[in-house]
Design an enzyme around this catalytic site. Structure first.
Site, PDB file in Angstrom:
ATOM      1  N   SER A 142      35.046  39.677   7.404  1.00 29.32           N
ATOM      2  CA  SER A 142      34.299  40.425   8.423  1.00 29.32           C
ATOM      3  C   SER A 142      32.842  40.534   7.985  1.00 29.32           C
ATOM      4  O   SER A 142      32.529  40.373   6.793  1.00 29.32           O
ATOM      5  CB  SER A 142      34.894  41.833   8.527  1.00 29.32           C
ATOM      6  OG  SER A 142      34.127  42.648   9.385  1.00 29.32           O
ATOM      7  N   TYR A 155      37.823  49.931   4.516  1.00 28.35           N
ATOM      8  CA  TYR A 155      37.913  48.687   5.293  1.00 28.35           C
ATOM      9  C   TYR A 155      37.005  47.629   4.668  1.00 28.35           C
ATOM     10  O   TYR A 155      37.426  46.484   4.442  1.00 28.35           O
ATOM     11  CB  TYR A 155      37.519  48.941   6.754  1.00 28.35           C
ATOM     12  CG  TYR A 155      37.582  47.709   7.631  1.00 28.35           C
ATOM     13  CD1 TYR A 155      38.804  47.092   7.919  1.00 28.35           C
ATOM     14  CD2 TYR A 155      36.431  47.147   8.177  1.00 28.35           C
ATOM     15  CE1 TYR A 155      38.857  45.952   8.727  1.00 28.35           C
ATOM     16  CE2 TYR A 155      36.479  46.014   8.981  1.00 28.35           C
ATOM     17  CZ  TYR A 155      37.698  45.418   9.252  1.00 28.35           C
ATOM     18  OH  TYR A 155      37.755  44.287  10.039  1.00 28.35           O
TER      19      TYR A 155
HETATM   20  N1  LIG Z   1      37.506  42.423  16.328  1.00 29.41           N
HETATM   21  C1  LIG Z   1      36.490  42.500  15.483  1.00 29.41           C
HETATM   22  O1  LIG Z   1      35.414  43.005  15.837  1.00 29.41           O
HETATM   23  C2  LIG Z   1      36.636  41.956  14.094  1.00 29.41           C
HETATM   24  C3  LIG Z   1      35.476  41.862  13.306  1.00 29.41           C
HETATM   25  C4  LIG Z   1      35.586  41.392  12.013  1.00 29.41           C
HETATM   26  C5  LIG Z   1      36.812  41.027  11.511  1.00 29.41           C
HETATM   27  N2  LIG Z   1      37.936  41.126  12.282  1.00 29.41           N
HETATM   28  C6  LIG Z   1      39.213  40.760  11.684  1.00 29.41           C
HETATM   29  O2  LIG Z   1      39.876  39.851  12.522  1.00 29.41           O
HETATM   30  C7  LIG Z   1      41.283  39.901  12.254  1.00 29.41           C
HETATM   31  C8  LIG Z   1      42.046  39.933  13.578  1.00 29.41           C
HETATM   32  O3  LIG Z   1      41.769  41.148  14.231  1.00 29.41           O
HETATM   33  P1  LIG Z   1      41.518  41.264  15.811  1.00 29.41           P
HETATM   34  O4  LIG Z   1      40.124  41.687  15.993  1.00 29.41           O
HETATM   35  O5  LIG Z   1      42.028  40.076  16.500  1.00 29.41           O
HETATM   36  O6  LIG Z   1      42.400  42.581  16.125  1.00 29.41           O
HETATM   37  P2  LIG Z   1      43.787  42.803  16.915  1.00 29.41           P
HETATM   38  O7  LIG Z   1      43.650  42.294  18.309  1.00 29.41           O
HETATM   39  O8  LIG Z   1      44.112  44.233  16.706  1.00 29.41           O
HETATM   40  O9  LIG Z   1      44.815  41.883  16.133  1.00 29.41           O
HETATM   41  C9  LIG Z   1      45.348  42.237  14.890  1.00 29.41           C
HETATM   42  C10 LIG Z   1      46.576  41.394  14.637  1.00 29.41           C
HETATM   43  O10 LIG Z   1      47.107  41.722  13.347  1.00 29.41           O
HETATM   44  C11 LIG Z   1      48.506  41.847  13.469  1.00 29.41           C
HETATM   45  N3  LIG Z   1      49.058  42.728  12.431  1.00 29.41           N
HETATM   46  C12 LIG Z   1      48.695  43.991  12.129  1.00 29.41           C
HETATM   47  N4  LIG Z   1      49.484  44.475  11.140  1.00 29.41           N
HETATM   48  C13 LIG Z   1      50.351  43.474  10.823  1.00 29.41           C
HETATM   49  C14 LIG Z   1      51.427  43.361   9.902  1.00 29.41           C
HETATM   50  N5  LIG Z   1      51.755  44.368   9.074  1.00 29.41           N
HETATM   51  N6  LIG Z   1      52.106  42.196   9.853  1.00 29.41           N
HETATM   52  C15 LIG Z   1      51.794  41.182  10.686  1.00 29.41           C
HETATM   53  N7  LIG Z   1      50.801  41.228  11.577  1.00 29.41           N
HETATM   54  C16 LIG Z   1      50.088  42.371  11.645  1.00 29.41           C
HETATM   55  C17 LIG Z   1      48.737  42.392  14.873  1.00 29.41           C
HETATM   56  O11 LIG Z   1      50.034  42.012  15.338  1.00 29.41           O
HETATM   57  P3  LIG Z   1      51.336  42.960  15.428  1.00 29.41           P
HETATM   58  O12 LIG Z   1      50.854  44.349  15.697  1.00 29.41           O
HETATM   59  O13 LIG Z   1      52.126  42.359  16.555  1.00 29.41           O
HETATM   60  O14 LIG Z   1      52.017  42.800  14.109  1.00 29.41           O
HETATM   61  C18 LIG Z   1      47.681  41.640  15.659  1.00 29.41           C
HETATM   62  O15 LIG Z   1      48.171  40.403  16.086  1.00 29.41           O
HETATM   63  C19 LIG Z   1      41.486  41.139  11.369  1.00 29.41           C
HETATM   64  O16 LIG Z   1      41.663  40.716  10.029  1.00 29.41           O
HETATM   65  C20 LIG Z   1      40.196  41.895  11.530  1.00 29.41           C
HETATM   66  O17 LIG Z   1      39.912  42.708  10.421  1.00 29.41           O
HETATM   67  C21 LIG Z   1      37.870  41.566  13.570  1.00 29.41           C
END
Ligand SMILES: NC(=O)c1ccc[n+]([C@@H]2O[C@H](COP(=O)([O-])OP(=O)(O)OC[C@H]3O[C@@H](n4cnc5c(N)ncnc54)[C@H](OP(=O)(O)O)[C@@H]3O)[C@@H](O)[C@H]2O)c1
Length: 246
Positions: A142, A155
């Site tokens: 991130s 985080y």
């Molecule tokens: N969105 C942003 O602004 C942003 C910015 C920087 C970095 N990121 C990073 O991008 C990545 C994806 O996040 P996103 O933004 O796409 O958010 P999201 O839509 O909330 O997706 C998060 C995913 O992680 C899965 N997850 C959570 N806990 C889990 C577990 N214990 N086992 C397996 N799967 C799990 C969830 O699936 P289930 O609940 O079905 O398990 C979901 O598919 C993360 O690492 C996040 O930190 C996001």
């Protein structure tokens, strides 16, 4: 021919946001997907969507905090497709809070999912990649893995750790022809802010997310890293909305 065509790609956190968009992008370029997350209904729907465009996908309900389930996920990919070309360690949570609030359970969960989940993902795929002397591990960090804000101490700690682990992996495994890529998104419109339990902070972060870009932009960055010739490593990318100053 695209260097993505025919590649077997495992994606954790494929049930929403960046993971889901990446699965669709790679499927459209001919990858074979192994979809992992905890919510089975979401995975099933995504598998169907991918099949509908004529690509291949299987799924396995997986909690990344379980080393055993991650080993089973890799074994399933090998059983279904005979190899693992790419592992995308994407699953993550962002329950931001200031340290004095002592949300110890949330700290533990973030460390378990964001750090240990990535380590278990690496551990699960490395043996078969080392054997083939070929592979690619993509870890989602991130902008918070480059900079710290109030309420992001834990985080950011997890996302700094992802970058350190990825760089160590790169140095250890480059001679085995295994590529390591860090993807560092800025604000992306997904369900991620929903994991914030403090209502005031969640509302402030939601305002901040007004400028967020769609997840498809991160999916294309991941596809770019994968589609390079095998002697080229895209080691790190930061992808922000142009309006994001931080
Ligand atoms: N969105 C942003 O602004 C942003 C910015 C920087 C970095 N990121 C990073 O991008 C990545 C994806 O996040 P996103 O933004 O796409 O958010 P999201 O839509 O909330 O997706 C998060 C995913 O992680 C899965 N997850 C959570 N806990 C889990 C577990 N214990 N086992 C397996 N799967 C799990 C969830 O699936 P289930 O609940 O079905 O398990 C979901 O598919 C993360 O690492 C996040 O930190 C996001």
């Amino acid at each position: 021919m695209s260097h993505i065509q025919g590649k077997v790609v495992i994606i954790t956190g494929a049930s929403s946001g960046i993971g889901q968009a990446t699965a669709k992008e790679l499927a459209s370029k001919g990858a074979k997907l192994v979809l992992a997350a905890r919510r089975e209904d979401r995975l099933k729907n995504l598998q169907q969507e991918i099949k509908d465009i004529g690509a291949e996908a299987v799924y396995k309900v997986t909690d990344v905090t379980s080393n055993q389930q991650m080993e089973e996920l890799a074994a399933y990919a090998l059983k279904e497709f005979g190899k693992i070309d790419v592992m995308v360690n994407n699953a993550g949570l962002m329950p931001l809070s200031p340290l004095h609030e002592k949300k110890i359970n949330e700290w533990d969960t973030m460390i378990d999912v964001n750090i240990k989940g990535v380590l278990y993902g690496i551990a699960a795929v490395l043996p078969s990649m080392r054997e083939r002397k070929e592979g690619h591990i993509i870890n989602v960090s991130s902008v918070a893995g480059h900079t710290v804000m109030a309420a992001s101490a834990v985080y950011s700690g997890t996302k700094f750790a992802v970058r350190a682990i990825s760089e160590g992996l790169r140095m250890e495994e480059c001679s085995n022809n295994i590529r390591s890529t860090i993807i560092s998104p800025g604000l992306v419109a997904t369900e991620l802010p929903e994991t914030i339990s403090g209502t005031e902070l969640k509302s402030a972060i939601n305002d901040y997310y007004n400028i967020a870009i769609p997840a498809e932009n991160i999916a294309r960055a991941i596809a770019y890293a994968i589609e390079q010739p095998s002697d080229v490593g895209i080691n790190e990318m930061i992808i922000r909305p142009i309006l994001q100053e931080l």
